[in-house]
Design a protein around this motif. Structure first.
Motif, PDB file in Angstrom:
ATOM      1  N   ASP A  33       0.783  -1.279  -0.141  1.00 26.12           N
ATOM      2  CA  ASP A  33      -0.138  -0.098   0.296  1.00 26.12           C
ATOM      3  C   ASP A  33       0.833   1.147   0.024  1.00 26.12           C
ATOM      4  O   ASP A  33       0.505   2.061  -0.754  1.00 26.12           O
ATOM      5  CB  ASP A  33      -0.744   0.012   1.359  1.00 26.12           C
ATOM      6  CG  ASP A  33      -2.017  -0.699   1.103  1.00 26.12           C
ATOM      7  OD1 ASP A  33      -2.365  -1.414  -0.275  1.00 26.12           O
ATOM      8  OD2 ASP A  33      -2.877  -0.873   1.935  1.00 26.12           O
ATOM      9  N   TRP A  34       1.809   1.156   0.851  1.00 29.79           N
ATOM     10  CA  TRP A  34       2.589   2.287   1.080  1.00 29.79           C
ATOM     11  C   TRP A  34       3.504   2.761  -0.206  1.00 29.79           C
ATOM     12  O   TRP A  34       3.572   3.914  -0.843  1.00 29.79           O
ATOM     13  CB  TRP A  34       3.564   2.041   2.184  1.00 29.79           C
ATOM     14  CG  TRP A  34       4.650   3.096   2.518  1.00 29.79           C
ATOM     15  CD1 TRP A  34       4.444   4.423   3.179  1.00 29.79           C
ATOM     16  CD2 TRP A  34       6.102   3.004   2.428  1.00 29.79           C
ATOM     17  NE1 TRP A  34       5.468   5.079   3.246  1.00 29.79           N
ATOM     18  CE2 TRP A  34       6.668   4.127   3.045  1.00 29.79           C
ATOM     19  CE3 TRP A  34       6.986   2.220   1.910  1.00 29.79           C
ATOM     20  CZ2 TRP A  34       7.904   4.566   2.974  1.00 29.79           C
ATOM     21  CZ3 TRP A  34       8.286   2.380   1.979  1.00 29.79           C
ATOM     22  CH2 TRP A  34       8.697   3.759   2.545  1.00 29.79           C
ATOM     23  N   ARG A  36       2.771   1.687  -3.387  1.00 26.84           N
ATOM     24  CA  ARG A  36       1.722   2.081  -4.374  1.00 26.84           C
ATOM     25  C   ARG A  36       1.351   3.656  -4.360  1.00 26.84           C
ATOM     26  O   ARG A  36       1.272   4.650  -5.152  1.00 26.84           O
ATOM     27  CB  ARG A  36       0.428   1.343  -4.374  1.00 26.84           C
ATOM     28  CG  ARG A  36       0.315   0.134  -5.176  1.00 26.84           C
ATOM     29  CD  ARG A  36      -0.839  -0.301  -5.488  1.00 26.84           C
ATOM     30  NE  ARG A  36      -1.716  -0.604  -4.132  1.00 26.84           N
ATOM     31  CZ  ARG A  36      -1.769  -1.867  -3.627  1.00 26.84           C
ATOM     32  NH1 ARG A  36      -1.172  -2.892  -4.244  1.00 26.84           N
ATOM     33  NH2 ARG A  36      -2.430  -1.885  -2.644  1.00 26.84           N
ATOM     34  N   HIS A  37       1.248   3.819  -2.930  1.00 30.02           N
ATOM     35  CA  HIS A  37       0.632   5.351  -2.679  1.00 30.02           C
ATOM     36  C   HIS A  37       1.928   6.362  -3.216  1.00 30.02           C
ATOM     37  O   HIS A  37       1.597   7.613  -3.764  1.00 30.02           O
ATOM     38  CB  HIS A  37       0.522   5.427  -1.132  1.00 30.02           C
ATOM     39  CG  HIS A  37       0.249   7.009  -0.586  1.00 30.02           C
ATOM     40  ND1 HIS A  37      -1.029   7.535  -0.984  1.00 30.02           N
ATOM     41  CD2 HIS A  37       0.877   8.066   0.089  1.00 30.02           C
ATOM     42  CE1 HIS A  37      -0.932   8.663  -0.650  1.00 30.02           C
ATOM     43  NE2 HIS A  37       0.357   9.052  -0.087  1.00 30.02           N
ATOM     44  N   LYS A  38       2.984   6.035  -2.871  1.00 26.51           N
ATOM     45  CA  LYS A  38       4.434   6.695  -3.246  1.00 26.51           C
ATOM     46  C   LYS A  38       4.486   7.016  -4.745  1.00 26.51           C
ATOM     47  O   LYS A  38       4.631   8.039  -5.484  1.00 26.51           O
ATOM     48  CB  LYS A  38       5.776   6.225  -2.934  1.00 26.51           C
ATOM     49  CG  LYS A  38       5.972   6.512  -1.243  1.00 26.51           C
ATOM     50  CD  LYS A  38       7.335   5.880  -1.107  1.00 26.51           C
ATOM     51  CE  LYS A  38       7.667   6.366   0.362  1.00 26.51           C
ATOM     52  NZ  LYS A  38       7.580   7.744   0.761  1.00 26.51           N
ATOM     53  N   GLN A  41       1.593   9.230  -6.104  1.00 25.50           N
ATOM     54  CA  GLN A  41       1.922  10.566  -5.948  1.00 25.50           C
ATOM     55  C   GLN A  41       3.066  11.226  -6.898  1.00 25.50           C
ATOM     56  O   GLN A  41       3.300  12.334  -7.444  1.00 25.50           O
ATOM     57  CB  GLN A  41       2.652  10.755  -4.472  1.00 25.50           C
ATOM     58  CG  GLN A  41       1.745  10.866  -3.438  1.00 25.50           C
ATOM     59  CD  GLN A  41       2.357  11.103  -1.947  1.00 25.50           C
ATOM     60  OE1 GLN A  41       3.490  10.716  -1.697  1.00 25.50           O
ATOM     61  NE2 GLN A  41       1.727  11.921  -1.150  1.00 25.50           N
ATOM     62  N   SER A 288      -1.532   2.368  -9.138  1.00 25.58           N
ATOM     63  CA  SER A 288      -0.348   1.988  -8.674  1.00 25.58           C
ATOM     64  C   SER A 288       0.993   2.500  -9.386  1.00 25.58           C
ATOM     65  O   SER A 288       2.039   2.143  -9.201  1.00 25.58           O
ATOM     66  CB  SER A 288       0.066   0.262  -8.852  1.00 25.58           C
ATOM     67  OG  SER A 288      -1.052  -0.294  -8.463  1.00 25.58           O
TER      68      SER A 288
END
Ligand code: 5AD
Ligand code: FES
Length: 347
Positions: A33-34, A36-38, A41, A288
């Protein structure tokens, strides 16, 4: 751990192969999750919420090769073989242009009928009629001279997946008539000529290990492709690799995110194979770090005959339906499909 490696990757856009391998082998749902979030962004900071579309024209399913994974391999006698005429290809471009496509991808098997003269004629004609569009070729391995002539005719981009960056793995996926060294030569030649080059590999391909994927990431890091196409391996029932399991959607999405961290501005498609493995696969791909989709623009009559893998989606739809479908899908996750050539932005 994972966190230190990702922070290093974010800063330096490079890691040792062992570190890539570690990232692939030690995932958890939380780190997924972390990361993918990066990736999302980073994508947003460069491309916003714009999604680039490419009209994919599958213009011949005749192929001289026998890749063990591919449904249109030469030795599959069950395929109804076809090739589109120049007129049919141009008519697909016309439909596509009206639908807002500003990139056409001409993809096909390695079909000897499409000599340099014939293919250059098609490329020049599209280039002349649609000067606001980019032409991408995806027609496999050809001579340097051929690549040069096609470039001069107006093709600016070329997709040639490396398939695997490991020579031994390459031999397990291809007959001895094909060579890893030659494929890599082709990829380098395309770059030298001036094409925007797309490479890529299947995720979960037969015999693939975490080490192989780490080698793929290292190759992506060093080659710095303009585009990178990755999708899950999906077995085709009429190929030698029919009994191998399909690749995972989650792992594919994880690799999309890692590739975004390695090459922040790379053009990254959420592939049809990803959409085939999961009804929300392409949306998951965008969430992603993917920023490109490639809806089918081939005439509906031939779509069922271009089956690289089983259960391929969109084979019954019209081009306009696929375009509309993807537009809605992207809107549903807060993104918009744009009418744009979709060139790589350089950061
Ligand atoms: N599953 C997923 N992708 C496949 N390709 C070919 N066969 C399959 C399959 N069975 C991919 C290859 C090729 C691209 C055009 O399609 O990576 O480069
Ligand atoms: Fe073809 Fe959805 S993209 S039907």
């Amino acid at each position: 751990g994972i966190i230190q490696r990702i922070q290093k990757l974010e800063k330096e856009h490079a890691l040792a192969i062992e570190d890539y391998e570690y990232l692939i082998e030690n995932r958890t749902p939380e780190t997924d999750d972390w990361i993918r979030h990066k990736a999302v962004q980073i994508t947003r900071s460069i491309y916003g919420r714009d999604i680039y579309v490419r009209g994919l024209i599958e213009f011949t399913n005749i192929c001289r090769n026998n890749c063990y994974y591919c449904g249109i391999r030469k030795d599959n006698p069950h395929v109804r073989r076809y090739r589109l005429s120049q007129e049919e290809i141009l008519s697909s471009c016309k439909t596509g242009h009206a639908l807002g496509f500003r990139t056409f991808v001409l993809q096909g098997g390695e079909d000897a009928y499409f000599t340099d003269d014939r293919l250059c004629a098609i490329v020049s004609e599209i280039h002349e009629r649609y000067p606001d569009c980019a032409i991408t070729l995806s027609v496999g391995e050809r001579s340097a001279e051929s690549y040069r002539r096609l470039y001069e005719a107006g093709a600016e981009r070329y997709l040639l997946r490396h398939e695997t960056a490991d020579a031994d793995h390459y031999r397990l996926l291809h007959p001895s008539t094909m060579s890893f060294a030659h494929r890599m030569d082709c990829i380098r030649t395309l770059r030298d000529i001036g094409y925007a080059v797309g490479i890529g590999m299947m995720i979960g391909a037969p015999y693939q290990t975490a080490r192989h994927l780490a080698e793929d990431l290292k190759f992506i890091e060093t080659f710095q492709p303009e585009m990178c196409g990755i999708g899950p391996f999906i077995p085709h029932g009429q190929t030698p690799l029919k009994d191998f399991p399909a690749g995972s959607v989650d792992l594919t999405c994880y690799l999309l995110a890692l590739i975004r961290l390695i090459c922040p501005d790379v053009l990254l498609p959420a592939t049809t194979a990803l959409g085939t493995m999961d009804p929300k696969g392409r949306e998951k791909g965008v969430l992603s770090g993917a920023n490109v989709v490639m809806p089918n623009l081939s005439p509906t009559e031939v779509r069922k005959d271009y089956q690289l893998y089983d259960n391929k989606i969109c084979t019954g739809e019209e081009s306009a339906q696929c375009r509309g479908c993807l537009e809605r899908r992207m809107l549903s996750i807060g993104y918009q499909v744009v009418t744009d050539r979709g060139d790589k932005k350089n950061i």
